[in-house]
Every structure is written in structure tokens, then in C-alpha cells.
Write a protein that holds these residues in place. Structure first.
Motif, PDB file in Angstrom:
ATOM      1  N   LEU A   2      -8.909  -3.164  -3.213  1.00 44.85           N
ATOM      2  CA  LEU A   2      -7.882  -2.372  -2.535  1.00 44.85           C
ATOM      3  C   LEU A   2      -7.496  -2.992  -1.198  1.00 44.85           C
ATOM      4  CD1 LEU A   2      -9.088   1.299  -3.136  1.00 44.85           C
ATOM      5  CD2 LEU A   2      -7.340   0.029  -4.387  1.00 44.85           C
ATOM      6  N   PHE A   3      -8.423  -3.716  -0.576  1.00 48.21           N
ATOM      7  CA  PHE A   3      -8.146  -4.293   0.736  1.00 48.21           C
ATOM      8  C   PHE A   3      -7.045  -5.348   0.704  1.00 48.21           C
ATOM      9  CE2 PHE A   3     -12.444  -2.592   1.518  1.00 48.21           C
ATOM     10  CZ  PHE A   3     -12.110  -1.719   2.540  1.00 48.21           C
ATOM     11  N   GLU A  27       3.654   4.707  -8.296  1.00 48.14           N
ATOM     12  CA  GLU A  27       4.324   4.049  -7.174  1.00 48.14           C
ATOM     13  C   GLU A  27       3.631   4.411  -5.861  1.00 48.14           C
ATOM     14  OE1 GLU A  27       8.805   3.190  -5.497  1.00 48.14           O
ATOM     15  OE2 GLU A  27       8.481   4.957  -6.764  1.00 48.14           O
ATOM     16  N   ILE A  28       3.210   3.395  -5.147  1.00 49.81           N
ATOM     17  CA  ILE A  28       2.469   3.585  -3.899  1.00 49.81           C
ATOM     18  C   ILE A  28       3.394   4.138  -2.821  1.00 49.81           C
ATOM     19  CG2 ILE A  28       1.166   2.395  -2.086  1.00 49.81           C
ATOM     20  CD1 ILE A  28       0.357   0.363  -4.332  1.00 49.81           C
ATOM     21  N   PHE A  29       2.870   5.133  -2.076  1.00 51.50           N
ATOM     22  CA  PHE A  29       3.623   5.678  -0.948  1.00 51.50           C
ATOM     23  C   PHE A  29       2.805   5.718   0.337  1.00 51.50           C
ATOM     24  CE2 PHE A  29       1.828   9.520  -2.889  1.00 51.50           C
ATOM     25  CZ  PHE A  29       1.326  10.208  -1.786  1.00 51.50           C
ATOM     26  N   SER A  30       1.502   5.408   0.263  1.00 44.11           N
ATOM     27  CA  SER A  30       0.678   5.395   1.473  1.00 44.11           C
ATOM     28  C   SER A  30      -0.508   4.454   1.294  1.00 44.11           C
ATOM     29  CB  SER A  30       0.176   6.809   1.795  1.00 44.11           C
ATOM     30  OG  SER A  30      -0.640   6.794   2.959  1.00 44.11           O
ATOM     31  N   VAL A  31      -0.738   3.640   2.316  1.00 43.13           N
ATOM     32  CA  VAL A  31      -1.917   2.763   2.411  1.00 43.13           C
ATOM     33  C   VAL A  31      -2.491   3.043   3.791  1.00 43.13           C
ATOM     34  CG1 VAL A  31      -2.697   0.374   2.599  1.00 43.13           C
ATOM     35  CG2 VAL A  31      -0.965   0.981   0.893  1.00 43.13           C
ATOM     36  N   LEU A  71      -2.016   9.928  -7.547  1.00 43.11           N
ATOM     37  CA  LEU A  71      -3.238   9.161  -7.779  1.00 43.11           C
ATOM     38  C   LEU A  71      -3.749   8.728  -6.416  1.00 43.11           C
ATOM     39  CD1 LEU A  71      -5.150   7.594  -9.772  1.00 43.11           C
ATOM     40  CD2 LEU A  71      -3.588   5.652  -9.450  1.00 43.11           C
ATOM     41  N   THR A  72      -5.031   8.955  -6.158  1.00 41.74           N
ATOM     42  CA  THR A  72      -5.640   8.570  -4.891  1.00 41.74           C
ATOM     43  C   THR A  72      -6.814   7.648  -5.172  1.00 41.74           C
ATOM     44  OG1 THR A  72      -5.028  10.695  -3.915  1.00 41.74           O
ATOM     45  CG2 THR A  72      -6.745   9.425  -2.792  1.00 41.74           C
ATOM     46  N   LEU A  73      -6.782   6.463  -4.559  1.00 38.71           N
ATOM     47  CA  LEU A  73      -7.880   5.500  -4.650  1.00 38.71           C
ATOM     48  C   LEU A  73      -8.466   5.363  -3.258  1.00 38.71           C
ATOM     49  CD1 LEU A  73      -6.095   2.781  -6.820  1.00 38.71           C
ATOM     50  CD2 LEU A  73      -7.543   4.670  -7.603  1.00 38.71           C
ATOM     51  N   SER A  74      -9.783   5.472  -3.153  1.00 36.26           N
ATOM     52  CA  SER A  74     -10.432   5.501  -1.843  1.00 36.26           C
ATOM     53  C   SER A  74     -11.712   4.680  -1.876  1.00 36.26           C
ATOM     54  CB  SER A  74     -10.743   6.962  -1.494  1.00 36.26           C
ATOM     55  OG  SER A  74     -11.447   7.068  -0.284  1.00 36.26           O
ATOM     56  N   THR A  75     -11.963   3.958  -0.795  1.00 34.24           N
ATOM     57  CA  THR A  75     -13.202   3.199  -0.669  1.00 34.24           C
ATOM     58  C   THR A  75     -13.667   3.251   0.785  1.00 34.24           C
ATOM     59  OG1 THR A  75     -14.300   1.113  -1.262  1.00 34.24           O
ATOM     60  CG2 THR A  75     -12.118   0.934  -0.232  1.00 34.24           C
ATOM     61  N   VAL A  90      -7.611   4.193   1.951  1.00 30.14           N
ATOM     62  CA  VAL A  90      -7.070   5.017   0.875  1.00 30.14           C
ATOM     63  C   VAL A  90      -5.673   4.535   0.492  1.00 30.14           C
ATOM     64  CG1 VAL A  90      -6.411   7.382   0.213  1.00 30.14           C
ATOM     65  CG2 VAL A  90      -8.340   7.013   1.774  1.00 30.14           C
ATOM     66  N   ILE A  91      -5.423   4.505  -0.806  1.00 28.25           N
ATOM     67  CA  ILE A  91      -4.091   4.230  -1.324  1.00 28.25           C
ATOM     68  C   ILE A  91      -3.671   5.434  -2.147  1.00 28.25           C
ATOM     69  CG2 ILE A  91      -2.695   2.754  -2.825  1.00 28.25           C
ATOM     70  CD1 ILE A  91      -4.546   0.449  -2.022  1.00 28.25           C
TER      71      ILE A  91
END
Length: 144
Positions: A18-19, A45-49, A94-98, A113-114
Motif C-alpha cells: 500500500l505504501f 476507485e480510490i478517493f483517499s490515501v 473498500l478500506t485497506l489499512s496497515t 489507509v486507502i
């Protein structure tokens, strides 16, 4: 290895890839997350990083429409980039977090988070993301 989560190793294990999205050029070239299950191939579609703290409740699943939009707007305010992506109360997210150590190793409550919204099946996809650097990022509460 998990000895230093969030050390910006995009070739590391788990969600460390994700980085890559911390690089604006990579983010521009990759506007979508592709996610497949046994039954479905989905495009998001990504809207926040963003870099955030765990005080920002981005993982709650049962928002009212108003609270959902408040959370989305907060995620956009925290985003490294301003994406030209509209999100409505009807969208699925969809939320991806590390874990990350962006703000030092003494605080373990940091996350990278994305967030992305589901693209309807058959929709025309863009080649690049329309985004700019967010010059007014809402920082995590422990930084302010």
C-alpha cells in the motif's frame, strides 16, 4: 519481517505494498483497486490515501447516511491527495489499512489507509487518477 511495520517498504509482506500510494506519481497511474472473489471481479476507485490515528473511526460498518458522508468527508480531508471522485451515501466503500511509523515509533496508533468506492460493473475506467497534492491535510490528533 514485521519488526518495523510502516517503514515504507513497498516490497515487504502483507499490506506494505500500500505504501506505493505514498508516491503521487504511482497514485496517479493507479486510480483503482482490483478485488476478486469466487463470484465477482470488482473495481474500486480510490478517493483517499491517508495517514491517520485510530481515533478516526473509519472501520465502523453501520453508519447512517449522514454519518457515512461525514466519515467520507473526513477521510478526504485527511488524504494526501485531493481526488476528483464523488462519493455518495449509496456507494459501497473498500478500506485497506496497515500500520505505519510515519510519525515515529513511540506511537503505535498510526495507520496508513486507502479508501475506495465500488465502480458499477461495465463502467468506463480512466487510465489515470485526477488528483493533486492536498496542501491542507487534516493531521492525526496526536500530531496537532
Amino acid at each position: 519481517s514485521l519488526e518495523a511495520p510502516g517503514k515504507y517498504n513497498p516490497n515487504g509482506k502483507r499490506f506494505s505494498q500500500l505504501f506505493h500510494f505514498a508516491d503521487i506519481e504511482f497514485a496517479k497511474k493507479n486510480p483503482y483497486i482490483y478485488f476478486s472473489t469466487f463470484k465477482y471481479d470488482m473495481v474500486w476507485e480510490i478517493f483517499s490515501v491517508m495517514y491517520t490515528d485510530i481515533d478516526f473511526n473509519y472501520i465502523y460498518a453501520n453508519y447512517s447516511d449522514e454519518d457515512f458522508l461525514t466519515m467520507v468527508n473526513d477521510a478526504k480531508a485527511r488524504s494526501e491527495y485531493v481526488y476528483d471522485v464523488e462519493v455518495t451515501a449509496e456507494d459501497k466503500i473498500l478500506t485497506l489499512s496497515t500500520c505505519t511509523v510515519k510519525y515515529g515509533t513511540s506511537n503505535k496508533d498510526q495507520r496508513f489507509v486507502i479508501m475506495a468506492k465500488l465502480v458499477p460493473a461495465g463502467a468506463e475506467l480512466k487510465e489515470t487518477a485526477s488528483l493533486t497534492k492536498n496542501e491542507n491535510i487534516k493531521l492525526p490528533s496526536f500530531v496537532q
